[in-house]
Design a protein around this motif. Sequence first.
Motif, PDB file in Angstrom:
ATOM      1  N   TRP A 247     -49.525  48.519 -67.311  1.00  0.00           N
ATOM      2  CA  TRP A 247     -50.347  47.325 -67.458  1.00  0.00           C
ATOM      3  C   TRP A 247     -51.519  47.356 -66.479  1.00  0.00           C
ATOM      4  N   ASN A 250     -54.259  49.859 -67.302  1.00  0.00           N
ATOM      5  CA  ASN A 250     -55.035  49.489 -68.471  1.00  0.00           C
ATOM      6  C   ASN A 250     -55.955  48.311 -68.224  1.00  0.00           C
ATOM      7  N   THR A 251     -55.524  47.358 -67.398  1.00  0.00           N
ATOM      8  CA  THR A 251     -56.326  46.157 -67.257  1.00  0.00           C
ATOM      9  C   THR A 251     -57.253  46.195 -66.062  1.00  0.00           C
TER      10      THR A 251
ATOM     11  N   VAL B 151     -45.046  46.108 -72.728  1.00  0.00           N
ATOM     12  CA  VAL B 151     -46.326  46.704 -72.299  1.00  0.00           C
ATOM     13  C   VAL B 151     -46.740  47.829 -73.222  1.00  0.00           C
ATOM     14  N   TYR B 153     -46.270  47.943 -76.457  1.00  0.00           N
ATOM     15  CA  TYR B 153     -46.940  47.313 -77.596  1.00  0.00           C
ATOM     16  C   TYR B 153     -48.355  46.911 -77.198  1.00  0.00           C
ATOM     17  N   PHE B 155     -50.229  48.180 -74.909  1.00  0.00           N
ATOM     18  CA  PHE B 155     -51.044  49.377 -74.714  1.00  0.00           C
ATOM     19  C   PHE B 155     -51.527  49.932 -76.055  1.00  0.00           C
ATOM     20  N   LEU B 158     -54.197  47.836 -77.368  1.00  0.00           N
ATOM     21  CA  LEU B 158     -55.446  48.091 -76.653  1.00  0.00           C
ATOM     22  C   LEU B 158     -56.142  49.341 -77.169  1.00  0.00           C
ATOM     23  N   ALA B 248     -46.152  37.824 -72.235  1.00  0.00           N
ATOM     24  CA  ALA B 248     -47.306  37.671 -71.366  1.00  0.00           C
ATOM     25  C   ALA B 248     -48.223  38.895 -71.388  1.00  0.00           C
ATOM     26  N   LEU B 249     -47.723  40.020 -70.924  1.00  0.00           N
ATOM     27  CA  LEU B 249     -48.611  41.144 -70.650  1.00  0.00           C
ATOM     28  C   LEU B 249     -49.210  41.746 -71.911  1.00  0.00           C
ATOM     29  N   GLN B 252     -51.942  39.550 -73.021  1.00  0.00           N
ATOM     30  CA  GLN B 252     -53.025  39.534 -72.041  1.00  0.00           C
ATOM     31  C   GLN B 252     -53.917  40.767 -72.191  1.00  0.00           C
ATOM     32  N   MET B 253     -53.325  41.887 -72.570  1.00  0.00           N
ATOM     33  CA  MET B 253     -54.092  43.124 -72.647  1.00  0.00           C
ATOM     34  C   MET B 253     -55.107  43.125 -73.786  1.00  0.00           C
TER      35      MET B 253
END
Lengths: 294, 320, 270
Positions: A247, A250-251, B151, B153, B155, B158, B248-249, B252-253
Amino acid sequence: MNSKVTNRIALSLIVLCAVIMVSTLAALLGYILVKGLTNISWHFLTSESSAFMAGGGIKDQLWNSFYVLIITMILTIPIGTSGGIYLAEYARPGKLTSFIRSCVEVLASLPSIVVGMFGMLIFVNYFGFKFSVLSGALALTVFNLPVIVRVTEDGFRALPLHQKEGGLALGLTHWHTIKTILLPEAFPSILTGIILSAGRVFGESAALLFTAGMSTPNLDFTNWNPASPNSPLNLFRSAETLSVHIWAVNTSGIIPDIQAVANGSSAVLVICVLMFNLLARAVGKMINQKLSGR
Amino acid sequence: MKISKAMISELPDDLPKSSLLKEKGLIKRFTDRYSESRGRTIIYGSAFTVIIAVVAITLFLTLQGLRSFVVDHINFWTFITGTDWNTDQTKNPSFGAFAFIFGSMSVTLLAALIATPIAIGSAIFMAELAKKWGQRILQPVIEILVGIPSVVYGFIGLTVIVPFMRVHFGGSGFNMLAGAIVVGVMILPTVTSIAADSIRAVPDSLREASYAIGATKWQTIWRVVIPAAGSSLMTAIVLGMSRAFGEALAVQMVIGNATKFPHSIFDPAATLTTIITLSMGDTTTGSVINDALWSLGLILLIISYVFILIIRLLSRRRNV
Amino acid sequence: MVVQMENKITSFVNSEDVDRPVLINVEDTNIYYGDNHAVKHVNMPIHERSITALIGPSGCGKSTFIRTINRMNDLIPSARCEGKIDYHGINILSPKVDVVKLRTEIGMVFQQPNPFPKSISENIQLPLKFAGIHNKKTLRDVTEKCLKQVGLWEEVKDRLDRSATGLSGGQQQRLCIARALALKPDVILLDEPTSALDPVSSAKIEELLLQLKKDYTIVIVTHNMQQAARIADYTAFFYQGELVEFGTTKTLFTMPEKKSTSDYICGRFG
């Protein structure tokens, strides 16, 4: 419309749904593994991550993931199995029992970020553990506890009643019967559940953001003194796990090879989770064989 | 075979022959090997821990979440209905969280819309049409996918969905729809697996009765199996939604994290979880903005409780 | 009819065993499962060092009753007992009784052989260890003696550390009896111990029980009337939760007082 035609159309739609589902999920797994495997090398797994430059690895993150997992399990297994034993063996139908059941249910369905916030409030700030392995493990314990409780309860409930009767009829106490007869018998199924839950804990990220932190001190893998600040075993150092790393890279990552690192890390993470899954399945199969081989 | 009790006379005679009545006294209860108080204490203590955890989470998050209203005097009503989230301390800051509440709700609903048809369709396929392979191949695959970390998923969203959005719908590619697709795919295996279980739980006698009066496969599924599994299917969907809501994450991504109110699903947005994820680390404890984030957390907690209640109600109806 | 029956059953047990003193006295005992009155107003004695058989059609309350004698029914939350079962001047049903100690004196063997999934010797040593006996020699000796008592020693002495689940059904059941003997109980309760076994194993168990009654008080539930007639000194006939008739086996089988007893014995129902 002719009911046969409707039947045809509807059934084809259902098959289409299944095809979409399977192909999506297959594509997903395939994408992760194919893209990731090319980025995984021995160097990637065994070198430290880099904040600015390309070519960083995931050694510390991988270690942290396993370390947090182990500490979590050490905390969860005794409490969780005992709680499950309570529900399966001691709880009498009543208000208290249904309240405990509701609590397990609530814990199991809380979003992990809420658990993370709670962990930050209590473990990080109130107890002053800071962003640390211990805070992270405690938060994950809250998150994992209901799973272990359920697994244990189910494992005990699946046992034949006559084993318990046999123990009690010999003048063993209930507790002794549980300890010496029921627990060993339920152990394999509980173990399967524990391994499965380990996969879940391993991949968890939201609960760890605010508890285990997003950085790792430079670990010295020759220093195994738990009290020293850069020891891998230190419980009170911050620890970025693999999923948090994915995470973070990537962010907010500024390294030039974000894609490569993220691809590789995701693949490693998925492979680890798959391994937990396959291991659980193998254990389950072994039990089945043992049971039917009798 | 001559048997006599003398044969086992080596057994100490003070064995259990003393008294059948219970021993009294607190210490005795812990030292006596016939007592099970020791084991019981461990067991009851652990069960109690679960209660403590839930009560503590609820209590502390509530207390912390109320700070912004009690200590910082933010108006509760403007907090949940306002759409202006401006945390800049130097200028007049305002805390209107409606955009996030709305974002969370719409992402959840969209995700459910995306996942439900495919999940229910696949569940029917697994449990009704292709039972054998549904059981042997699809079920394990789906169970494995349930365990894929979120995460991952995020990624994939993204690297695949966001560029796709950018090319086809313009803008940055980070938008609400991307978030919904990511969580939709994420909850797909969960919903499918629970839905398939509930379809399998429908007794065969119902199906046979339907076939016996000449119904086609589809008529049987539509008129008999789905109504019979009804509230369990609902439970599956609501469970999926509650997971989507709390994620959440991964969201958020891909969602873009814009604090402005989104005007279409192709606008970047933010949800309760994403704004917490993003800002919590950057704020200092005790500041107004930090308190406001805890209030968002409280809202998240309350809505999670609402989901839990709905699931309870659904499963209670099923048990009746 | 009754006479025919008598001819079929050639040997009743020796009548000299029927004058033993009373060890357990059941007085007006009632057992309920929730609202269901499962056992009604039972009064009967259980005589020392003899075999008492409980017979009756299935669902008549005989198993419920025998499980009450060592309080195994405590396991069922909805079960409730009233009345008095006197044993050495103590009411077994009293809440003051330590059920764990009670069960070391009144052992029980179940319908389904239930050896623990451990080794044969561990199966016997488990209750001993719990009772605080850790001397290895004593444990070994007791194991051997218990196994000899049930006639299992010769069959298993070379594989004492193998899993008990590998034994045949009849051997498992005898192991369960041996296990119950390890703590030297006064009374052994058997709940249909042979119904899951083949005739040869059943015969072995019956023979074993006749041996054991020299030292132990035995209560056995059976749905096999011939079995009761072959081994029991006393027989109690239960029907629909009531104790219809109790007496020496010979009397009950040859001169039943109640019509339902003779109907059952002659196989008109059940």
